[in-house]
Design a protein around this motif. Structure first.
Motif, mmCIF file in Angstrom:
data_model
loop_
_atom_site.group_PDB
_atom_site.id
_atom_site.type_symbol
_atom_site.label_atom_id
_atom_site.label_comp_id
_atom_site.label_asym_id
_atom_site.label_seq_id
_atom_site.Cartn_x
_atom_site.Cartn_y
_atom_site.Cartn_z
ATOM 1 N N PHE A 185 -0.879 -1.205 -3.988
ATOM 2 C CA PHE A 185 -2.211 -0.636 -3.796
ATOM 3 C C PHE A 185 -2.232 0.881 -3.951
ATOM 4 O O PHE A 185 -3.302 1.486 -3.881
ATOM 5 N N TYR A 186 -1.078 1.483 -4.159
ATOM 6 C CA TYR A 186 -1.015 2.945 -4.237
ATOM 7 C C TYR A 186 -1.907 3.493 -5.348
ATOM 8 O O TYR A 186 -2.569 4.523 -5.182
ATOM 9 N N ILE B 37 1.127 3.571 2.034
ATOM 10 C CA ILE B 37 0.417 2.591 1.219
ATOM 11 C C ILE B 37 1.423 1.806 0.375
ATOM 12 O O ILE B 37 2.237 2.404 -0.337
ATOM 13 N N ILE C 108 -9.266 2.845 0.022
ATOM 14 C CA ILE C 108 -8.857 1.757 -0.869
ATOM 15 C C ILE C 108 -9.846 0.616 -0.684
ATOM 16 O O ILE C 108 -9.929 0.024 0.386
ATOM 17 N N ARG D 167 -4.671 2.655 -6.229
ATOM 18 C CA ARG D 167 -6.079 2.667 -5.838
ATOM 19 C C ARG D 167 -6.433 3.861 -4.957
ATOM 20 O O ARG D 167 -7.600 4.060 -4.617
ATOM 21 N N THR D 168 -5.444 4.643 -4.557
ATOM 22 C CA THR D 168 -5.719 5.819 -3.735
ATOM 23 C C THR D 168 -6.187 6.974 -4.618
ATOM 24 O O THR D 168 -5.948 6.994 -5.827
#
Length: 306
Positions: A288-289, A284, A189, A291-292
């Motif tokens: 921001f998940y 996460i 990330i 962005r994984t």
């Protein structure tokens, strides 16, 4: 003085305009030349300004990247009472472990041409796959990952939502340690000044060279590694000697490294490799998940040994 006239067609009718005198024409020419000179000077000045802005931008990015690395905030998901390490002996049933060893021994991902070309780099090599909840099924359905699925299904935590699965092949090293003290944050990330640490890291030792000297996993509690000005490997909080089919589960915020290892000269070449299967498990935050990686595979050389 007589004035010459000329006619230009416009809308079907003629229009009479007066031609300038030589003095007026010369003045206009000088004015046009002056405007062109000013335009060239302005363009040159703008190019210089843009160049300076680009240089300044590069410098600012470099400074920001340095500060971000220096002061990056670690995002941790670990509970206060989470144990530093947990050891599971004989983790897989004997037949399942034998299948894993055989599968990896014959895997083109470790022994195919793509990897062999990369093995000019001495040290460690292997491959990694990153995926999140949305990519779990893709991981399980990928024929190339068939070796890894049984271990993943046994080791995965239901409260995690992103993973990095590594297969690492490590060669003998004469150094005291294989890598510096570090924490695992390879989920990928890319957010400035934020580093997402794994919640837990699971290591399954698939192959350990016969009569290997060294190679133990050395672990520090969070805060006791880099806070030491000159940390020594003997100051570690835990040290684990690797054994085949042993699974070591340690906190994702734990600093760790691996001692260098040596192998007796009489050990055959095919038995000199140290192979481990590693799962970094992440929690996460939902923000921001996205962005994984849903599913991403990559070969690696000079990998971090665990």
């Amino acid at each position: 003085m007589a004035v010459r006239k000329r006619t230009r067609p416009e809308g079907g009718r003629g229009e009479t305009q007066a031609a300038g005198t030589p003095q007026e024409n010369a003045a206009k020419t000088q004015e046009q030349q002056a405007r062109r000179v000013k335009a060239r000077q302005a363009a040159a000045s703008e190019r210089q300004r843009q160049t300076m802005l680009q240089v300044l931008n590069v410098c600012m990015v470099a400074v920001f990247a340095y500060l971000a690395t220096l002061y990056a905030r670690a995002i941790r998901s670990n509970e206060a009472d989470q144990p530093l390490t947990v050891l599971y002996e004989d983790f897989l049933p004997p037949d399942a472990f034998q299948q894993l060893q055989t599968c990896l021994a014959n895997s083109s991902l470790l022994h195919g041409e793509n990897v062999l070309n990369k093995r000019n780099f001495k040290g460690t090599y292997g491959f990694a796959v990153k995926f999140n909840n949305d990519g779990v099924q893709q991981f399980k359905d990928d024929p190339a990952m068939a070796c890894l699925v049984p271990y993943f299904e046994r080791a995965v935590r239901n409260d995690t939502n992103a993973w990095v699965v590594n297969v690492l092949v490590c060669e003998e090293t004469q150094a005291e340690v294989s890598v510096g003290i570090h924490v695992d944050n390879t989920v990928g990330i890319h957010v400035p000044v934020l580093r997402f640490l794994a919640h837990v890291v699971d290591v399954l030792y698939v192959s350990i060279p016969r009569d290997m000297q060294g190679g133990s996993l050395v672990i520090w509690n969070y805060g006791s590694g880099p806070s030491i000005v000159a940390p020594t490997i003997d100051s570690a909080d835990r040290e684990i000697v690797p054994r085949e089919n042993h699974r070591v589960s340690f906190r994702g915020d734990a600093f760790h490294t691996v001692r260098g290892f040596q192998i007796p000269e009489d050990v055959p070449k095919q038995d000199r490799l140290r192979i481990s299967l590693v799962i970094e498990q992440y929690k996460i935050p939902s923000l921001f998940y996205r962005r994984t990686d849903t599913y991403r595979f990559q070969f690696k050389t000079n990998m971090t040994m665990v």
